[in-house]
Design an enzyme around this catalytic site. Structure first.
Site, short mmCIF file in Angstrom:
data_model
loop_
_atom_site.label_atom_id
_atom_site.label_comp_id
_atom_site.label_asym_id
_atom_site.label_seq_id
_atom_site.Cartn_x
_atom_site.Cartn_y
_atom_site.Cartn_z
NE ARG A 45 0.08 1.66 3.29
CZ ARG A 45 0.97 2.27 3.43
NH1 ARG A 45 2.38 2.21 3.73
NH2 ARG A 45 0.78 3.72 3.69
CB ALA A 47 0.63 6.93 -3.70
CG ASP A 238 -2.73 8.21 -1.47
OD1 ASP A 238 -2.73 8.86 -0.32
OD2 ASP A 238 -2.18 7.14 -1.65
CE LYS A 249 -4.78 5.72 4.41
NZ LYS A 249 -6.04 5.13 3.64
O1 MRU Z 1 -4.57 3.29 2.02
P1 MRU Z 1 -3.00 3.40 1.90
O2 MRU Z 1 -2.15 2.90 3.05
O3 MRU Z 1 -2.61 3.12 0.74
O4 MRU Z 1 -2.83 5.06 1.91
C1 MRU Z 1 -1.61 5.57 1.88
C2 MRU Z 1 -1.55 6.98 2.02
O5 MRU Z 1 -2.51 7.77 2.06
C3 MRU Z 1 -0.25 7.67 2.18
O6 MRU Z 1 -0.10 8.81 2.87
C4 MRU Z 1 0.27 8.25 0.65
O7 MRU Z 1 0.18 6.93 -0.22
C5 MRU Z 1 1.31 8.81 0.63
S1 MRU Z 1 2.78 7.93 0.58
C6 MRU Z 1 3.09 7.42 -0.96
#
Ligand code: MRU
Length: 348
Positions: A45, A47, A238, A249
């Site tokens: 998980r 981005a 993301d 998030k």
């Molecule tokens: O649902 P997730 O765990 O994939 O969400 C991740 C996030 O929201 C991160 O803060 C976001 O991807 C930035 S780090 C690449």
């Protein structure tokens, strides 16, 4: 280095992030459908990590294909890309990673390149994107390091670290770079309900690096800001709309308003490919809705009464006006973001 994901001769190996911090186990995806499941189930998980996973998924699908002619392989590639793209909707990096490999495939197929050569080329590209992701994190870390205080506490939300990328991380990359330059930084990690990326993942990887880390419940940062205990906020992203509105998030938006109220700078750190020129404002960013069970249950135990209503949006959008700067590997963007983003895009 934390091996979030890795291309191997047997398939793509993923550190199973659903098991952290208790167990460090790996899952091997031997076909593209398994890569899709790994992304959908959040075994991988973040981005940047799912962007490269998407690229590796397409490359794996092409490499493992038994097609003997380009017409058959092209139909398969379309199906592979569609299947991988249907896993998670918000992080634009996933679609970017898939498109990188698909575009190379289409280019080579249009030139009637022999299939074995195409296979070699798409795998080489996926490996290059992996290396570039780490290089981008290091560069954006260097670009943002001196924005963080020489000494103080930095709040982060979710996990924008090595686990959310191929290594080093975006928001945590900036923190790492600042510490490497001698800044004395303590980290407050929001636990990040309901999936607990902060409590489970950010705390785990920062502790591994001996970076002083304290986990906060998501409702504590306002109080600590009011007491002068937080000097800066830094998060990942993301998807960043063309005007700078930033999806990250769930809970990030609330933190940005608290930071503004207390005069604390709120930074976003993300590679430039997180900016989606096709999405004009945050209102156009699709927000993933996840299973109600993530909210109703904790450690397999139900915490809410049967039948109660549940909301579980996985992301929210922080309006650009609350963001002090967007830190990318190409440089630091400041408001007005529509102009600064367009100018930076035009330079490349
Ligand atoms: O649902 P997730 O765990 O994939 O969400 C991740 C996030 O929201 C991160 O803060 C976001 O991807 C930035 S780090 C690449």
């Amino acid at each position: 280095m934390i091996p979030t994901l890795e291309w191997t001769p047997e398939g793509v190996s993923f550190l199973d992030q659903t098991k952290l911090p208790h167990e460090e186990t790996y899952i091997l995806a031997t076909d593209y459908k398994q890569v899709a499941t790994v992304i959908r189930d959040m075994i991988v998980r973040g981005a940047m990590a799912i962007g490269v996973s998407g690229a590796m998924g397409v490359a794996l699908g092409i490499e493992r294909s038994t097609a003997t002619d380009l017409a058959t392989l092209s139909a398969e590639v379309a199906e592979i890309c569609e299947h991988l793209a249907a896993t998670r909707p918000t992080a634009v990096n996933l679609f970017w990673g898939i498109a990188q490999v698909r575009d190379l495939y289409n280019e080579l197929a249009a030139k009637s390149t022999p299939i074995p050569k195409i296979k070699q080329a798409v795998v080489a590209l996926a490996l290059r994107l992996y290396d570039e992701d780490i290089a981008n994190c290091k560069q954006l870390g260097a670009n943002g390091a001196d924005l963080l205080p020489q000494e103080g506490t930095v709040l982060t939300h979710c996990n924008a670290g090595a686990l959310a990328a191929c290594g080093y991380g975006s928001a945590l990359g900036v923190i790492r770079a600042a510490i490497e330059r001698g800044h004395k930084i303590d980290v407050f990690a929001d636990e990040t309900r309901p999936y607990l990326q902060g409590a489970r993942l950010t705390a785990w990887e920062l502790m591994k690096d001996n970076i002083p880390t304290t986990v906060l419940c998501d409702n504590m940062s306002g109080h600590l800001m009011s007491k002068g205990r937080i000097q800066a906020v830094i998060v990942g992203a993301d998807r960043i709309a063309a005007n700078g509105d930033t999806a990250n998030k769930i809970g990030t938006y609330s933190v940005s308003i608290l930071a503004r109220e207390h005069g604390i700078p709120f930074y976003v750190a993300a590679p430039f490919n997180t900016i989606d020129p096709n999405t004009a404002t945050g209102a156009g960013i699709p927000i993933e809705q996840r299973d109600r069970r993530e909210v109703t249950h904790s450690n397999g135990k139900q915490m809410t009464p049967d039948g109660v209503g549940i909301e579980n949006p996985a992301f929210d959008v922080t309006p650009a006006k609350y963001i002090a700067a967007i830190i990318t590997e190409r440089g630091v963007l400041r408001a007005p973001f529509t102009e600064s983003i367009a100018a930076m895009a035009a330079q490349h």
